[in-house]
Design a protein around this motif. Structure first.
Motif, PDB file in Angstrom:
ATOM      1  N   GLU A  52       0.818  -1.214   0.000  1.00 23.44           N
ATOM      2  CA  GLU A  52       0.000   0.000   0.000  1.00 23.44           C
ATOM      3  C   GLU A  52       0.855   1.269   0.000  1.00 23.44           C
ATOM      4  N   HIS A  53       1.913   1.282   0.803  1.00 25.11           N
ATOM      5  CA  HIS A  53       2.756   2.483   0.912  1.00 25.11           C
ATOM      6  C   HIS A  53       3.629   2.730  -0.316  1.00 25.11           C
ATOM      7  N   THR A  54       3.918   1.685  -1.064  1.00 25.23           N
ATOM      8  CA  THR A  54       4.811   1.834  -2.225  1.00 25.23           C
ATOM      9  C   THR A  54       4.093   1.592  -3.549  1.00 25.23           C
ATOM     10  N   GLU A  55       2.755   1.487  -3.484  1.00 26.47           N
ATOM     11  CA  GLU A  55       1.977   1.169  -4.680  1.00 26.47           C
ATOM     12  C   GLU A  55       2.530  -0.085  -5.358  1.00 26.47           C
ATOM     13  N   MET A  56       2.659  -1.130  -4.563  1.00 29.84           N
ATOM     14  CA  MET A  56       3.182  -2.447  -4.984  1.00 29.84           C
ATOM     15  C   MET A  56       4.591  -2.315  -5.564  1.00 29.84           C
ATOM     16  N   ALA A 106       4.771  -0.825 -12.781  1.00 30.50           N
ATOM     17  CA  ALA A 106       3.396  -0.579 -12.338  1.00 30.50           C
ATOM     18  C   ALA A 106       2.481  -1.747 -12.696  1.00 30.50           C
ATOM     19  N   ASP A 107       2.905  -2.579 -13.647  1.00 33.06           N
ATOM     20  CA  ASP A 107       2.136  -3.765 -14.026  1.00 33.06           C
ATOM     21  C   ASP A 107       2.644  -4.957 -13.231  1.00 33.06           C
ATOM     22  N   PRO A 108       1.773  -5.603 -12.437  1.00 34.66           N
ATOM     23  CA  PRO A 108       2.219  -6.739 -11.628  1.00 34.66           C
ATOM     24  C   PRO A 108       2.869  -7.836 -12.477  1.00 34.66           C
ATOM     25  N   SER A 109       3.889  -8.439 -11.912  1.00 36.19           N
ATOM     26  CA  SER A 109       4.593  -9.538 -12.561  1.00 36.19           C
ATOM     27  C   SER A 109       4.915 -10.581 -11.501  1.00 36.19           C
ATOM     28  N   TRP A 110       5.481 -11.688 -11.934  1.00 41.20           N
ATOM     29  CA  TRP A 110       5.898 -12.707 -10.974  1.00 41.20           C
ATOM     30  C   TRP A 110       6.890 -12.112  -9.988  1.00 41.20           C
ATOM     31  N   LYS A 111       7.765 -11.234 -10.457  1.00 43.80           N
ATOM     32  CA  LYS A 111       8.755 -10.638  -9.562  1.00 43.80           C
ATOM     33  C   LYS A 111       8.071  -9.774  -8.504  1.00 43.80           C
ATOM     34  N   GLU A 112       7.079  -8.980  -8.888  1.00 44.47           N
ATOM     35  CA  GLU A 112       6.388  -8.151  -7.895  1.00 44.47           C
ATOM     36  C   GLU A 112       5.706  -9.009  -6.828  1.00 44.47           C
ATOM     37  N   PHE A 113       5.151 -10.132  -7.238  1.00 44.60           N
ATOM     38  CA  PHE A 113       4.551 -11.026  -6.246  1.00 44.60           C
ATOM     39  C   PHE A 113       5.622 -11.606  -5.313  1.00 44.60           C
ATOM     40  N   ALA A 114       6.786 -11.920  -5.849  1.00 44.48           N
ATOM     41  CA  ALA A 114       7.886 -12.414  -5.021  1.00 44.48           C
ATOM     42  C   ALA A 114       8.357 -11.333  -4.055  1.00 44.48           C
TER      43      ALA A 114
END
Length: 96
Positions: free
Chosen positions: A66-70, A78-86
């Protein structure tokens, strides 16, 4: 290879799953280490886990998201990826 190195290598589903497997092993190692030689109850444990219960872990990961906008304010796409989920799972370990 440490968790941060594995985190940097996440780019697809297989590497994400590999990262999660190692995150689980890291937590198991932390639990074993703490059983043998407990750290101070203030701060991170011997393996660097700030959040050692599932609820504090998920709260920290959500707070970071929430604080870093994912992570977009920290240079992640800005587009979620496997790395962002990790990264989401990893920061649950360390984010205060």
């Amino acid at each position: 290879m440490d968790l941060h190195d594995l985190l940097d290598r996440v780019q697809d589903k297989a590497s994400f799953f590999d990262f999660v497997r190692h995150l689980v092993l890291d937590r198991k190692h932390a639990i074993e280490s703490e059983a043998e030689s407990p750290s101070s109850k203030y701060g991170r444990d011997a393996s660097g886990w700030e959040n050692s219960t599932i609820e504090s872990y998920l709260e920290a990961a959500l707070s970071w998201a929430e604080h870093t906008e994912m992570g977009s304010t920290q240079g992640l796409s800005a587009d979620p990826s496997w790395k962002e989920f990790a990264v989401f799972l990893y920061v649950g370990k360390i984010y205060e």
